[in-house]
Design an enzyme around this catalytic site. Structure first.
Site, PDB file in Angstrom:
ATOM      1  N   TYR A  24      -9.838 -10.887  10.332  1.00  0.00           N
ATOM      2  CA  TYR A  24      -9.669 -11.615   8.957  1.00  0.00           C
ATOM      3  C   TYR A  24      -9.738 -13.233   9.134  1.00  0.00           C
ATOM      4  O   TYR A  24      -9.676 -13.943   8.325  1.00  0.00           O
ATOM      5  CB  TYR A  24      -8.430 -11.465   8.211  1.00  0.00           C
ATOM      6  N   HIS A  58      -1.296   0.000   5.687  1.00  0.00           N
ATOM      7  CA  HIS A  58      -2.029   0.938   6.827  1.00  0.00           C
ATOM      8  C   HIS A  58      -0.970   2.366   6.920  1.00  0.00           C
ATOM      9  O   HIS A  58      -0.752   2.609   8.192  1.00  0.00           O
ATOM     10  CB  HIS A  58      -2.207   0.201   7.965  1.00  0.00           C
ATOM     11  N   GLN A  76       0.796  -1.160  -0.104  1.00  0.00           N
ATOM     12  CA  GLN A  76      -0.112  -0.103   0.015  1.00  0.00           C
ATOM     13  C   GLN A  76       0.738   1.439   0.100  1.00  0.00           C
ATOM     14  O   GLN A  76       0.319   2.212  -0.034  1.00  0.00           O
ATOM     15  CB  GLN A  76      -1.078   0.148   1.178  1.00  0.00           C
ATOM     16  N   TYR A 122     -11.092   5.903  19.923  1.00  0.00           N
ATOM     17  CA  TYR A 122     -12.273   5.443  18.756  1.00  0.00           C
ATOM     18  C   TYR A 122     -12.089   4.071  18.691  1.00  0.00           C
ATOM     19  O   TYR A 122     -12.919   3.324  18.173  1.00  0.00           O
ATOM     20  CB  TYR A 122     -11.993   5.834  17.592  1.00  0.00           C
TER      21      TYR A 122
END
Length: 369
Positions: free
Chosen positions: A265, A151, A85, A254
């Protein structure tokens, strides 16, 4: 007649969905017309310049200048680590861009051995048609480096008053750092334009990188936006399901990885937000995942009914999604099937622009006559 396996049926359904996305986007079965403007190689982010030109980052490390129909490379872009990513990330204009010509960029850099992390840098943009270039690029912030290629997040957003730079920093698929106030992973950060921690941040003094942190307990944060009343909104990817839209409040937790409205997963259940009221719950969430990749809070005049609403691009969800905002409340609105979408931006003309993740098209959405 031989029965069709369940897996084959699922694949047929996905194929049908992809065909439907193309049909909807190009047959006119939407409240807007779709026009292709240009094509890029794995575009990741864009920003409009005064006058209507645009800058686009490509994941492999190119910074592009789009002027009319002409696309030029901007020299002086950083060397990026393109892996998984990771790669070239966001681009933003300095609040005083008209005077300073400064722009901000995020990208992934290699560390020692197999370590890597996102960085934020700034430099002066010179748009000379003969030699467009970025000069004096300096790194002003670094993410904690760890192993892995996911990420990074690294979205950039200036506050409406231009005093603060907000940066999203993913938890790098490590989970627990999101709850650790001494590292800057799994956080929304509030910095000064020079990259230093902003005075008054809620956890300053707790050691490590705590002075940078604005909120924590996040996973993979790909969207940031301020509404008309100055509220900060964020979206992030959950694991299997549980993608979130959050109203960001200074100092709040959060919940990731302790709570999520999705599953891990390996199909391990994760307690929902409703089981732990001490954590901030999302205002809107999706299960199954849509993979939100960017955010726009619309302020233009071309689509007056949508003023103040949020638009989210979806990767796995292959859609543009509208979320209606009403004060501190959010509700799901329209969802228009398209291709995998990476970025949504509002143009200076009030039209909405999209960057596709696959074909790399820059699309312009205009209201139907």
């Amino acid at each position: 007649m031989k029965a069709i396996p369940v897996l084959s049926l699922a694949l047929l359904a996905l194929t049908a969905g992809a065909c439907q996305a193309q049909t909807l986007a190009e047959s006119g079965a939407t409240p807007f017309t779709v026009t292709e403007v240009a094509r890029f190689d794995q575009p990741w982010a864009m920003v409009f310049l005064p006058g209507g030109d645009a800058l686009i980052t490509e994941k492999a490390g190119k910074l592009k200048w789009l002027s009319g129909k002409t696309i030029r490379d901007v020299a002086g872009a950083p060397k990026v680590l393109e892996e998984g990513q990771g790669g070239f990330g966001d681009v933003a204009l300095a609040p005083d861009f008209a005077q300073s010509g400064m722009i901000y960029l995020s990208w992934v850099e290699k560390g020692e051995g197999s370590l890597s992390g996102a960085v934020v840098g700034r430099g002066k943009l010179t748009l000379d048609a003969a030699k467009p270039r970025l000069e004096g690029l300096e790194v002003i912030w670094r993410q904690t480096k760890v192993e892995g290629d996911g990420h990074f997040s690294h979205r950039l957003l200036f506050s409406p008053d231009g005093k603060y730079l907000y940066v999203t920093s993913g938890e790098r698929q490590k989970k627990t750092p999101a709850q650790d106030l001494t590292v800057n992973l799994g956080k929304v950060l509030r910095l000064l334009p020079d990259g230093k921690p902003a005075p008054g941040n809620p956890f300053a003094g707790k050691g490590g990188q705590s002075a940078e942190i604005w909120s924590y307990g996040h996973r993979n944060l790909y969207g940031l936006g301020f509404d008309k009343d100055g509220r900060l909104w964020e979206n992030e990817m959950g694991p299997q399901g549980g993608d979130e839209v959050n109203l960001i409040v200074a100092g709040k937790n959060y919940g990731w990885p302790i709570v999520s409205n999705g599953s891990d997963y390996d199909d391990t259940d994760i307690p929902d937000h409703s089981t732990r009221p001490e954590f901030e719950a999302p205002k809107v969430w999706w299960n199954p995942s849509i993979s939100p990749s960017s955010m726009l809070i619309y302020t233009g005049k071309k689509f007056p009914k949508w003023q103040g609403d949020m638009f989210i691009t979806a990767l796995s969800g292959q859609a543009l999604i509208r979320v209606h905002l009403d004060g501190d409340k959010a509700t799901k609105g329209d969802q228009w099937p398209m291709e995998r979408l990476r970025e949504v931006e509002q143009g200076p003309d009030g039209d909405i622009y999209l960057l596709e993740d696959g074909d790399g098209r820059l699309l312009k959405l205009s209201p139907k006559a």
